[in-house]
Write a protein that holds these residues in place. Structure first.
Motif, short mmCIF file in Angstrom:
data_model
loop_
_atom_site.label_atom_id
_atom_site.label_comp_id
_atom_site.label_asym_id
_atom_site.label_seq_id
_atom_site.Cartn_x
_atom_site.Cartn_y
_atom_site.Cartn_z
N ARG A 21 -8.37 5.70 -4.85
CA ARG A 21 -7.39 4.93 -4.10
C ARG A 21 -6.01 5.03 -4.74
N MET A 22 -4.97 4.89 -3.96
CA MET A 22 -3.57 4.80 -4.39
C MET A 22 -3.09 6.02 -5.16
N GLN A 23 -3.69 7.18 -4.95
CA GLN A 23 -3.37 8.35 -5.77
C GLN A 23 -1.95 8.85 -5.65
N LEU A 24 -1.35 8.76 -4.51
CA LEU A 24 0.02 9.25 -4.34
C LEU A 24 0.98 8.09 -4.12
N THR A 25 0.74 7.00 -4.82
CA THR A 25 1.59 5.82 -4.67
C THR A 25 2.23 5.44 -6.00
N ALA A 26 3.20 4.56 -5.93
CA ALA A 26 3.84 4.05 -7.13
C ALA A 26 2.86 3.26 -7.99
N ALA A 27 1.80 2.77 -7.39
CA ALA A 27 0.83 1.94 -8.10
C ALA A 27 -0.15 2.74 -8.95
N TYR A 28 -0.29 4.03 -8.65
CA TYR A 28 -1.29 4.86 -9.32
C TYR A 28 -1.10 4.86 -10.84
N ASN A 29 -2.17 4.58 -11.56
CA ASN A 29 -2.19 4.59 -13.02
C ASN A 29 -1.28 3.52 -13.63
N LEU A 30 -0.86 2.55 -12.84
CA LEU A 30 -0.01 1.48 -13.33
C LEU A 30 -0.64 0.12 -13.03
N VAL A 31 -1.01 -0.09 -11.78
CA VAL A 31 -1.62 -1.35 -11.36
C VAL A 31 -3.02 -1.46 -11.95
N ARG A 32 -3.37 -2.64 -12.43
CA ARG A 32 -4.72 -2.92 -12.92
C ARG A 32 -5.33 -3.90 -11.94
N ALA A 33 -6.55 -3.60 -11.47
CA ALA A 33 -7.14 -4.45 -10.42
C ALA A 33 -8.65 -4.38 -10.43
N LYS A 34 -9.23 -5.31 -9.71
CA LYS A 34 -10.67 -5.39 -9.52
C LYS A 34 -10.91 -5.61 -8.03
N THR A 35 -11.90 -4.91 -7.49
CA THR A 35 -12.25 -5.08 -6.08
C THR A 35 -13.50 -5.93 -5.95
N GLY A 36 -13.67 -6.49 -4.79
CA GLY A 36 -14.87 -7.26 -4.47
C GLY A 36 -15.19 -7.03 -3.00
N THR A 37 -16.43 -6.72 -2.72
CA THR A 37 -16.82 -6.41 -1.34
C THR A 37 -18.09 -7.14 -0.96
N LEU A 38 -18.05 -7.75 0.19
CA LEU A 38 -19.22 -8.30 0.88
C LEU A 38 -19.13 -7.75 2.30
N LYS A 39 -20.20 -7.80 3.03
CA LYS A 39 -20.18 -7.26 4.39
C LYS A 39 -19.01 -7.85 5.18
N LEU A 66 -6.90 -10.81 0.24
CA LEU A 66 -8.19 -11.16 0.82
C LEU A 66 -8.22 -10.65 2.25
N SER A 67 -9.20 -9.85 2.58
CA SER A 67 -9.28 -9.23 3.90
C SER A 67 -10.66 -9.43 4.50
N THR A 68 -10.69 -9.81 5.76
CA THR A 68 -11.94 -9.91 6.49
C THR A 68 -11.80 -9.06 7.75
N THR A 69 -12.77 -8.19 7.98
CA THR A 69 -12.71 -7.31 9.14
C THR A 69 -14.12 -6.83 9.45
N THR A 70 -14.23 -5.97 10.41
CA THR A 70 -15.53 -5.39 10.74
C THR A 70 -15.80 -4.20 9.82
N PRO A 71 -17.06 -3.89 9.56
CA PRO A 71 -17.36 -2.73 8.71
C PRO A 71 -16.76 -1.42 9.24
N GLU A 72 -16.58 -1.31 10.53
CA GLU A 72 -15.98 -0.11 11.11
C GLU A 72 -14.52 0.07 10.68
N ASN A 73 -13.87 -1.01 10.31
CA ASN A 73 -12.46 -0.96 9.91
C ASN A 73 -12.27 -0.99 8.40
N GLU A 74 -13.33 -0.75 7.65
CA GLU A 74 -13.26 -0.80 6.18
C GLU A 74 -12.19 0.16 5.64
N THR A 75 -12.20 1.39 6.07
CA THR A 75 -11.24 2.38 5.56
C THR A 75 -9.81 1.99 5.90
#
Length: 108
Positions: A21-39, A66-75
Motif C-alpha cells: 500500500r501507498m507505494q507511490l505516495t508521500a506516505a511511503y516509508n514515512l507513515v507508521r500505522a496498523k490496520t484492523g479488518t473485520l467483515k 474508520l471505514s465500513t463498507t461491503t466486502p466488494e468495495n474493500e479495494t
C-alpha cells in the motif's frame, strides 16, 4: 512505553499488511500505522512524522480512519484510505515530501 517502542510495533508501509500500500505516495516509508479488518470494516490508525527543515522528526501527528463498507468495495476503500493518508502526509509536511519514483525507492 517510549515512543521508540511504540514506533517499533507499527509497520512503516513497507512490511506487514501495509507492504503493498501507498507505494507511490508521500506516505511511503514515512507513515507508521496498523490496520484492523473485520467483515465489512477496514480500519487504519497510526501517525505521520512532521519533519523539521533539517529532516529530523519535529513531532508526530496521529490519525485514525474508520471505514465500513461491503466486502466488494474493500479495494476501493483501502485505496481511498491510502489517498487520504497521502494528502495528510503532504499537508502535515507543508508539501515538502518528495514522492518516490517507481522501482527506485524513496528520494530525499
Amino acid at each position: 512505553m517510549t515512543v521508540r517502542s511504540f514506533d517499533d510495533g507499527l509497520a512503516a508501509g513497507v512490511d506487514g499488511t501495509l507492504k503493498d500500500r501507498m507505494q507511490l505516495t508521500a506516505a511511503y516509508n514515512l507513515v507508521r500505522a496498523k490496520t484492523g479488518t473485520l467483515k465489512g470494516a477496514y480500519q487504519i490508525a497510526g501517525y505521520i512524522p512532521r519533519l523539521a527543515d533539517d529532516g529530523s522528526i519535529a513531532e508526530y501527528v496521529p490519525f485514525v480512519i474508520l471505514s465500513t463498507t461491503t466486502p466488494e468495495n474493500e479495494t476501493a476503500t483501502r485505496n481511498f484510505q491510502d489517498q487520504l493518508i497521502d494528502k495528510l502526509t503532504e499537508r502535515v509536511n507543508n508539501g515538502k515530501i518528495v514522492r518516490p519514483q517507481p522501482n527506485r525507492g524513496r528520494l530525499n
